[in-house]
Design a protein around this motif. Structure first.
Motif, PDB file in Angstrom:
ATOM      1  N   GLY A  72      43.743  16.512  -1.378  1.00  0.00           N
ATOM      2  CA  GLY A  72      44.760  17.216  -2.142  1.00  0.00           C
ATOM      3  C   GLY A  72      44.345  18.606  -2.566  1.00  0.00           C
ATOM      4  N   TYR A  73      43.048  18.759  -2.903  1.00  0.00           N
ATOM      5  CA  TYR A  73      42.606  20.065  -3.408  1.00  0.00           C
ATOM      6  C   TYR A  73      41.148  20.325  -3.087  1.00  0.00           C
ATOM      7  N   PHE A  74      40.783  21.589  -3.230  1.00  0.00           N
ATOM      8  CA  PHE A  74      39.441  22.054  -2.872  1.00  0.00           C
ATOM      9  C   PHE A  74      39.022  23.113  -3.888  1.00  0.00           C
ATOM     10  N   MET A  75      37.823  22.945  -4.439  1.00  0.00           N
ATOM     11  CA  MET A  75      37.298  23.905  -5.410  1.00  0.00           C
ATOM     12  C   MET A  75      36.241  24.782  -4.745  1.00  0.00           C
ATOM     13  N   ALA A 112      41.474  20.060   6.255  1.00  0.00           N
ATOM     14  CA  ALA A 112      41.694  18.828   5.491  1.00  0.00           C
ATOM     15  C   ALA A 112      42.916  18.936   4.589  1.00  0.00           C
ATOM     16  N   LEU A 113      43.064  20.074   3.935  1.00  0.00           N
ATOM     17  CA  LEU A 113      44.213  20.249   3.029  1.00  0.00           C
ATOM     18  C   LEU A 113      45.516  20.346   3.807  1.00  0.00           C
ATOM     19  N   HIS A 170      42.193  24.937  -5.438  1.00  0.00           N
ATOM     20  CA  HIS A 170      43.111  25.334  -4.378  1.00  0.00           C
ATOM     21  C   HIS A 170      43.794  24.142  -3.715  1.00  0.00           C
ATOM     22  N   VAL A 171      45.048  24.355  -3.352  1.00  0.00           N
ATOM     23  CA  VAL A 171      45.808  23.377  -2.570  1.00  0.00           C
ATOM     24  C   VAL A 171      46.356  24.093  -1.339  1.00  0.00           C
ATOM     25  N   ALA A 172      46.800  23.322  -0.349  1.00  0.00           N
ATOM     26  CA  ALA A 172      47.452  23.938   0.812  1.00  0.00           C
ATOM     27  C   ALA A 172      48.723  24.639   0.349  1.00  0.00           C
ATOM     28  N   ALA A 173      48.996  25.788   0.933  1.00  0.00           N
ATOM     29  CA  ALA A 173      50.142  26.585   0.482  1.00  0.00           C
ATOM     30  C   ALA A 173      51.460  25.829   0.599  1.00  0.00           C
ATOM     31  N   ASN A 174      51.567  24.934   1.604  1.00  0.00           N
ATOM     32  CA  ASN A 174      52.828  24.197   1.815  1.00  0.00           C
ATOM     33  C   ASN A 174      52.820  22.820   1.154  1.00  0.00           C
ATOM     34  N   LEU A 204      45.918  26.869  -8.095  1.00  0.00           N
ATOM     35  CA  LEU A 204      46.648  26.363  -9.254  1.00  0.00           C
ATOM     36  C   LEU A 204      46.015  26.810 -10.574  1.00  0.00           C
ATOM     37  N   ALA A 205      44.693  26.960 -10.566  1.00  0.00           N
ATOM     38  CA  ALA A 205      43.991  27.317 -11.808  1.00  0.00           C
ATOM     39  C   ALA A 205      42.549  27.660 -11.471  1.00  0.00           C
TER      40      ALA A 205
END
Length: 285
Positions: A156-159, A149-150, A90-94, A177-178
């Motif tokens: 940058g990303y969080f799993m 944080a994001l 996952h990334v921040a939507a913006n 993203l995946a």
């Protein structure tokens, strides 16, 4: 009445435990099972087991295998979820990140070191052909810390588990993203060795009671609606999750333990592998 303190994540996988507690099933078998939620996941549960704050944990396989190797005196008494865990990336939507390659040199938000979000970042890096040694981390505590944080650009990303995190995707807080599935069965039940030694009958009773519920869990009338309501999920998402999730009623296999150890060793996260007896409780192996 034997008291057993059990920890786990506040996620849909663990509803069978709450059913056994809330409807008195454990109590009818002379067990007082006290549940404690750990929203910050496996690393926090490992610490609580070490500190004897809890007797048992429903915990990620890779996390507890690594912590046992690091000296935590617990044993795996049973596999709990036999299917893989689906980790969303996952990334921040913006955020400007659109492809996995965009994340290569960004920090990874993790709940804490030794957690699933930490270990799976290495697995994901290996899958993508990145050098795992180059990963950098931002410790965020839990999913709320990850949101902050994001959005602030600290990472940058969080799993985190796909379906648990999906409401945040639906609300436009995260973009996914995946997915990155674990290469092994995802949850086991681990118990402190000293507790097993003193209370083998109580442990057997707890597992037997739980297994009777998990064996028929998917057939419980209205279970999809109950899950959706309790865990703030869409009904269609719960139905999809139930299709791909399998509860186990047996000990984890030697093959699965080996698979986890080989991956951890390949990633440089452990220095040596151990025999399976090092991880598995004698009473159940």
């Amino acid at each position: 009445m034997k008291t057993i303190k059990v920890g786990g994540v506040p996620e849909h996988f663990n509803l069978p435990w709450h059913l056994c507690i809330d409807d008195g099933t454990f109590r009818r078998n002379n067990l007082d099972v006290k549940w404690r939620d750990f929203p910050d996941g496996t690393g926090a549960m490992c610490k609580a087991l070490r500190n004897k704050e809890i007797d048992a944990a429903v915990i990620l396989t890779e996390g507890i295998v690594k912590d046992i190797l690091n000296g935590n005196n617990v044993k795996i008494v049973q596999e709990y979820i036999a299917s893989p865990l689906i980790w969303g990336i996952h990334v921040a939507a913006n955020s400007p990140y659109r492809r996995l390659d965009d994340l290569k040199n960004t920090k990874v938000a993790i709940s804490r070191y030794g957690s699933g979000s930490h270990l799976m970042a290495y697995v994901n890096a290996k899958n993508l052909g990145w050098d795992p040694a180059e990963l950098e981390f931002e410790v965020v505590g839990d999913i709320n810390g990850a949101i902050e944080a994001l959005q602030a650009g600290k990472a940058g990303y969080f799993m985190w588990e796909h379906f648990t995190t999906k409401p945040l995707v639906d609300k436009g807080i995260f973009r996914r993203l995946a997915d990155c599935p674990t290469p092994w069965s995802c949850f086991v039940i681990a118990v402190r060795e000293d507790f097993i030694d003193r209370n083998p009958a109580a442990m057997q009773t707890m597992l037997h009671t739980l297994n009777e519920v998990t064996a028929r869990f998917k057939e419980i009338p209205g279970i999809e609606s109950a899950l959706a309501k309790k865990y703030d999920q869409k009904l269609e998402d719960i139905k999809q999750w139930l299709k791909i999730t399998t509860w186990s009623q047996k000990q984890i296999s030697v093959m699965e333990i080996n698979k986890v150890q080989e991956q951890l060793e390949e990633l440089g996260l452990i220095s040596e592998k151990k025999e399976n007896a090092f991880f598995l409780a004698n009473h159940w192996s």
